[in-house]
Structures are given as C-alpha cells and as structure tokens.
Enzyme design. Structure first.
Site, mmCIF file in Angstrom:
data_model
loop_
_atom_site.group_PDB
_atom_site.id
_atom_site.type_symbol
_atom_site.label_atom_id
_atom_site.label_comp_id
_atom_site.label_asym_id
_atom_site.label_seq_id
_atom_site.Cartn_x
_atom_site.Cartn_y
_atom_site.Cartn_z
ATOM 1 N N LYS A 15 0.929 -1.293 -0.091
ATOM 2 C CA LYS A 15 0.116 0.054 0.089
ATOM 3 C C LYS A 15 0.860 1.239 0.083
ATOM 4 O O LYS A 15 1.984 1.192 0.723
ATOM 5 C CB LYS A 15 -1.040 -0.020 1.219
ATOM 6 C CG LYS A 15 -1.880 1.021 1.213
ATOM 7 C CD LYS A 15 -2.946 0.862 2.395
ATOM 8 C CE LYS A 15 -3.998 1.840 2.605
ATOM 9 N NZ LYS A 15 -5.112 1.787 3.642
ATOM 10 N N SER A 68 -9.818 1.676 2.734
ATOM 11 C CA SER A 68 -8.812 2.345 1.629
ATOM 12 C C SER A 68 -7.672 1.495 1.111
ATOM 13 O O SER A 68 -7.014 2.145 0.232
ATOM 14 C CB SER A 68 -8.288 3.549 2.509
ATOM 15 O OG SER A 68 -7.297 3.250 3.513
ATOM 16 N N SER A 102 -10.412 -0.376 6.808
ATOM 17 C CA SER A 102 -9.580 -0.348 5.483
ATOM 18 C C SER A 102 -8.760 -1.611 5.112
ATOM 19 O O SER A 102 -8.310 -1.813 4.095
ATOM 20 C CB SER A 102 -8.617 0.560 5.483
ATOM 21 O OG SER A 102 -9.272 1.983 5.534
#
Length: 568
Positions: free
Chosen positions: A154, A232, A256
């Site tokens: 990420k 996210s 997330s």
C-alpha cells in the site's frame, strides 16, 4: 499442534491498562511524535537497521517463520498457473525448486501488463527492481516461505528510494530514505516488493485520485466502477484478487483491511493495536492505525503477519506486548479421525440480529453459522450487546478520532488546504472539534473496551462482527473472510473479532472453516482485453518502472462531502 492459548484474563487487564495509557499519551502530545514525510527525511536510524536489531535481540521469542506448516503442496488445478498459487503453495514450489522466483514474478508481470489498465490497482510497478530481486533470490540461500514471493505494498508504507504518496497532493514528491518496519521485515524474510498500490487519498475512502476521480475497480466487477471495491486499501485488494500479486499489505483505522477483503473474496487480518509497527507509515490516527495483510486464505495471512509483527524500538506501541503466537501452526487445519476440527474448543459469540432477515447477506450468514456449528470443537453461543452499545459505537464518539488525524497535519492545514484534495473536510472537522469532546470520547472509549471485554468475552472466545468500527476503536484484532456470493456473482464476507493478542484463535477458526468450504478458492473472471493489452503483457518484463496511467473521468468522481461521510 500449537499450544493452548494462554489465559486471556491477564491479557485483558494488560490491554485495558495499555489502552488507557495510550489515550493519555495522545492527549499529552505523543501524537506529535508521528513523523510526517516533511520531517521523516531527517531520521538517521533506518527501519532496516531497526529490523536487524530486533531479530538479533537476546531473549527474543518470535515464532519460527520457516516451519513445515508454512508450506502447502499445491492443488492440482493451481499447478498450471503460478498466479493461482496461494502464498503457502508458491512457497512449497519455490522450496522444492519446481518454480523459480523469476518465473513467478514474470507470470504476475504478464497479468499486470495485460489487465491493470482496467483494474488500476497499482500506482507504480517496480519491474526492474523486482526482477533483480527475483533473480538474486533464485541464486541465494533459501530464507523461508516468503523467499521470492512478490507482494503489493500500500502506498502509505515507506519504501526506500520509491515514491510514497498516500495518494495525496501533500506527498506526491516524497521519496523516503528507508523502508517502513513492516516492509523491512517482509523483504528481510525474502519477499519482493512488486509495486505500490492505489489507495484512498490519505487512507480515507476507496481509491481515487487526490481530486476524487475513481481509479481502482473491484476485480469481481471490473466493468462497473460503481461496485464498491472496499477502501482504503483498495489497490492491494484488487491486485491480490486479480492475481497480480501473491498477497499484500494494508492499513486499517475504520475498516480499511476488512472492507476490501470482504468486497473482493480475500482474507484480511487486522491485528491487535501494537502487534505490527507503524514506523514508516504515513499516519491517519495515532491510537487506531493498524498495519496488516490482505491474503487469499488464513494460512497466507498468518505467514504475512508473522513476518510483519514484533517489537520495534521506533514505535512505543509495539513494546512490552505478549509474544507473537505461532500463527502459522494455528492456521493449519486439524483433522481428527479424518474430519476437520477446531484446533481448540472455541465459543463463537453471535450478536443479536447477525443473521436476521431474508437478504442474500442474511442467507449467507445463516449458512455460514450452520457450517461453523458442524465443525467439532465449535460452540455457537448468543451474546448480548454491551450496555449503551449504540451510543458508545455511534458517530458521536467514533468522531473523536478526527483530532488525532488533524494534530500532526496542522502545519499543512494552516498553509495548504488545497493539498488535502477531496479529503479536506475530515481534517477540518478534526481541527474544529473541542478538547472537551475529545477527552469525553477517550473516556467513553475505555468504558466501551471494558464492557466489551467483560460483557461479550465473558461468554465467548471470538465474536461475529457486523462491521469493523467498534473493534477498530478499541484496537482489538479482527479477521475478514469470504462466506458466499450474491446472485450477481459478488463476494459476501464476514468478520470475526477476538481478544487482545488473540490472533491465533481467529486464524484457527477461519482455517477450519476454509478447510470445509471453497469460497476462498474462487477467482474472478479476467476482464476483456484487446490486442494492445496482450502485447503490453508480453513486454512489461523488459521495462524498469511502470507508472499508472491517467484516471478515466468516465469512472465517476467522489465529492468532498461523500468522502467526509464515508472516510475511515
């Protein structure tokens, strides 16, 4: 067989005391210790050095990553396509020299080149760097199950020499001088950073550009950008679900990891607060940020978390915790008399209304509970909502997280509101929330934690969850995993929550469930391709760095009000 989990009553008391201290530290200004990219370049101790020091510390008792249970002989149907292999299966193939790290990477690069123009899972693909690492892994001493495994990272995790933007205007030019501690731990165990993934701006919502234009789609509905891919950690989820990486990393403050895992048929593990270091990760909320893995099944998630977890002198939240349990053995299904059983006798708490109704989700939940109840060692028990549950878990108290995210960003708020892009309202809300409301919220959080530990976990060992937020507030561990599909072919997932430091119990339950179901083996159909797509897939391996193309406005745009209403 893994040892019986320790008496969690001790952990409850310790965790409650730690949570109180963490809340007090936040109000006293410890949040200022969070290093934002504007000042992180001054750090002289790299995460890699820290990780080396941790692994050599006398008396350290982390579980062995390179153990027999970390390797799984592949399913016959996975042998023909390396991208179909789970992490544990790929590890077996590499250890047995039936697959080289270079061949595995090439297979992923071919899929990225062919399909990522549609998926838009990656911000950047580190083709040259990853290929060099794969070739080196093919020549070097075998380091364990992560040896030569390509991972999606990420884009809020620092990666040395590679842009780390958190998908934000504020950090679009930031190139960190070191790896985040979890990245250093993964690569130190032989993993390969394949690329950085798209995410919600500053980790707030589903993946969009900083201006709110939708980028990443759900791998199960690539032609329909309106289908929620989860956020996210959207890009990591789509990369793993779309078979463009073996596994990947995410962060969770308000769902997330669990949300994109549920949306895309993955197994995502959010550990206990402090189990994984946050050093070198662009912060969102000091007392609620959790790094963790998104993977294909419980075994893969256990391998990833075992590598990522542990004490870090750069992050006080990781210090003084109980040892990391043997997650890999816990995630290995047990068979007694030829039948899958739970590793430990486990009381599974069912909250009121969990499977009520006739919706597709309710039907999947009912079938899931029936299957769980049929596994020897599982006992389903009804548990109550703690006193004042709706009040203590509602938005009024959940919003006390907002000042925590605003505090380290105050210099940016004063000087560059436009830099926050579509996520600006959440930071402004935090800056405007009064100190008395914040303090009241911190006290309410401790009251909620005490009631969850006493009024829920007095009756059970793990508990079903209808959403991630209460356990995110409290820093308790959660695991998300698939339990079915809608009539339209979209995944249905669920979440189990556990006691502090009880990740081993969670992965043991999910591993047993996955041993008697096949949801985790199902993969989405590939999106349609053109001749140009196929040609791109053939040539990607010869390039150095591949960056994401421009976002397509036709996919839609999320406005600031919508981001503020849905942000993690």
């Amino acid at each position: 067989m893994a040892n019986e989990p320790v008496d969690r009553r001790v952990d409850r008391r310790v965790f409650l005391a730690r949570s109180a201290a963490l809340a007090a530290a936040g109000t006293a200004g410890a949040m200022g210790a969070v290093a934002l990219p504007s000042t992180a370049g001054a750090a002289t101790t790299t995460a890699t050095t820290a990780a080396t020091a941790l692994t050599s510390r006398p008396g350290r008792r982390d579980p062995d990553l390179d153990q027999p249970n970390a390797y799984v002989r592949p399913r016959p149907e996975a042998m023909a396509d390396p991208t179909e292999l789970t992490l544990a299966e790929a590890a077996w193939m590499i250890r047995e020299r039936r697959l080289t790290p270079e061949r595995l990477l090439e297979a992923y690069l071919a899929r990225i080149g062919t399909y990522d123009a549609t998926y838009q899972a990656f911000n950047v693909v580190l083709v040259g760097q990853a290929m060099a690492a794969a070739r080196a892994a093919g020549r070097s001493r075998h380091l364990g199950p992560l040896h030569g495994i390509p991972l999606a990272i990420k884009d809020n995790y620092y990666t040395r020499g590679v842009h780390t933007t958190a998908n934000s205007y504020l950090f679009e030019d930031f190139v960190p001088p070191y790896d985040a501690t979890p990245v250093a731990r993964l690569t130190g165990n032989g993993a390969i950073v394949l690329g950085k993934t798209q995410m919600g701006p500053l980790a707030t919502t589903r993946a969009t550009t900083p201006a709110g234009v939708v980028t990443t789609v759900n791998a199960w509905a690539p032609a329909n950008p309106r289908v929620d891919p989860g956020g996210s950690s959207t890009g990591t989820a789509t990369a793993v679900a779309g078979r463009m990486a073996t596994a990947g990393t995410g962060t969770q403050t308000g769902g997330s990891i669990t949300a994109p895992s549920n949306a895309q048929n993955l197994t995502g593990l959010k550990p206990t607060m402090g189990r994984v270091s946050l050093h070198g990760i662009i912060p969102l909320t000091y007392t609620r940020d959790h790094p963790g893995p998104l993977a294909r099944d419980a075994k893969d998630a256990a391998i990833m978390l075992t590598a990522m977890a542990g004490e870090d002198p750069q992050d006080p939240r990781t210090q003084g915790l109980p040892p990391v349990p043997d997650l890999i053995t816990a995630a290995t299904p047990v068979r007694r008399a030829g039948k899958v059983s739970l590793r430990w006798q486990t009381r599974i708490g069912i909250l009121p209304g969990f499977a009520d109704g006739s919706s597709e989700t309710a039907q999947a939940r009912k079938a899931y509970l029936t299957k769980l109840a049929s596994i020897p060692g599982a006992r389903l028990v009804d548990v109550p909502f703690p006193d004042e549950w709706d009040l203590l878990t509602g938005n009024e108290f959940n919003n006390v997280r907002l000042p925590e995210r605003s505090e380290p960003f105050m210099p940016y708020l004063r000087e560059n509101l436009q830099g926050f892009g579509v996520s600006v309202l959440g930071w402004l809300q935090g800056a405007l929330l009064g100190g008395n409301e914040f303090l009241t919220g911190q006290r309410a959080k401790l009251l909620l934690l005490e009631r969850v530990l006493d009024q829920i976990f007095d009756h059970c060992d793990v508990v079903v969850q209808t959403g991630p937020v209460p356990f995110d507030i409290l820093g308790l561990p959660e695991i998300a995993f698939p339990i079915g599909f809608t009539g339209a072919g979209l995944p249905i997932g669920t979440i189990l929550g556990g006691l502090p430091y009880g990740e081993d119990r969670l992965v043991s339950v999910v591993a047993a469930y996955q041993a008697v179901t096949d949801w985790q083996w199902r993969r989405p159909a590939d999106p349609p391709t053109t001749t140009a797509d196929a040609r791109r897939g053939e040539t990607l391996a010869g390039r150095g760095v591949v960056r994401a193309g421009a976002a397509d406005p036709a996919r839609g745009r999320i406005g600031a009000d919508e981001v503020a209403a849905t942000m993690q």
